[in-house]
Design a protein around this motif. Structure first.
Motif, short mmCIF file in Angstrom:
data_model
loop_
_atom_site.label_atom_id
_atom_site.label_comp_id
_atom_site.label_asym_id
_atom_site.label_seq_id
_atom_site.Cartn_x
_atom_site.Cartn_y
_atom_site.Cartn_z
N ALA A 11 0.83 -1.20 0.00
CA ALA A 11 0.00 0.00 0.00
C ALA A 11 0.86 1.25 0.00
N VAL A 12 1.89 1.29 0.82
CA VAL A 12 2.76 2.46 0.88
C VAL A 12 3.49 2.64 -0.45
N ALA A 18 1.76 6.50 -6.95
CA ALA A 18 0.66 7.41 -7.28
C ALA A 18 1.09 8.86 -7.12
N ALA A 19 1.89 9.16 -6.09
CA ALA A 19 2.37 10.53 -5.89
C ALA A 19 3.29 10.95 -7.04
N ALA A 34 -3.77 5.14 -6.60
CA ALA A 34 -4.02 5.29 -5.17
C ALA A 34 -5.16 4.38 -4.71
N ALA A 35 -6.19 4.25 -5.54
CA ALA A 35 -7.31 3.38 -5.19
C ALA A 35 -6.86 1.93 -5.10
N TYR A 36 -6.08 1.48 -6.10
CA TYR A 36 -5.59 0.10 -6.08
C TYR A 36 -4.65 -0.16 -4.91
N SER A 37 -3.85 0.83 -4.56
CA SER A 37 -2.89 0.61 -3.47
C SER A 37 -3.55 0.63 -2.10
N LEU A 38 -4.72 1.22 -1.97
CA LEU A 38 -5.41 1.24 -0.68
C LEU A 38 -6.19 -0.04 -0.41
N VAL A 39 -6.42 -0.88 -1.43
CA VAL A 39 -7.18 -2.11 -1.25
C VAL A 39 -6.49 -3.06 -0.27
#
Length: 149
Positions: A11-12, A18-19, A34-39
């Motif tokens: 996630a990080v 994403a940044a 960002a959406a995919y990494s927060l899953v």
């Protein structure tokens, strides 16, 4: 514990990518990353990852999967046999009902054209000039004449 750490690291890393993508003025792609990494982070926080880990290392869970596989296998085998045997259950039931209907006297379901009488069927008069042996062929002749042959 290891699965939670790996999911958090993914996630990080995804948020970092994403940044960088947002810095390159690709905001739509950055938002999607960002959406995919927060899953994975959300799965860790809800406890779904712990449940999966507990299931993966549980002999009871694997026995349950084996039972489900056996049930699926039985279901597929019975479907294959049913297809080979000539139809579905509905078709077999319809055939059984038709056999039961034929077991009843054929005149029982025929509508009556006149007053209800229980007399013997009326005999057809024989055409003149033919003997009893010719009766077998007279029926065939009548059918052929009816069809214009």
């Amino acid at each position: 514990m290891i699965a939670e750490t790996v999911c958090s690291a993914v996630a990080v890393a995804g948020l970092g990518i994403a940044a960088v993508t947002a810095y390159r003025k690709r905001f739509l792609a950055a938002a999607r990353l960002a959406a995919y990494s927060l899953v994975p982070l959300g799965l860790v926080m809800t406890g779904a990852v712990q449940w999966v880990v507990d299931t993966a290392f549980s002999p009871t869970a694997w026995a349950g999967f084996a039972v489900l596989g056996a049930a699926w296998l039985l279901f597929m085998v019975t479907r294959a046999v049913e297809r080979r045997s000539g139809g579905t259950r509905k078709e077999r039931r319809a055939a059984a009902r038709a056999e039961r209907r034929e077991a009843v006297a054929p005149d029982a379901s025929a509508p009556s054209l006149g007053p209800a009488t229980r007399s013997a069927p009326v005999a057809q008069p024989k055409p003149k000039g033919q003997s009893g042996a010719g009766d077998d062929f007279s029926d065939i002749e009548a059918i052929l004449k009816k069809h214009g042959i």
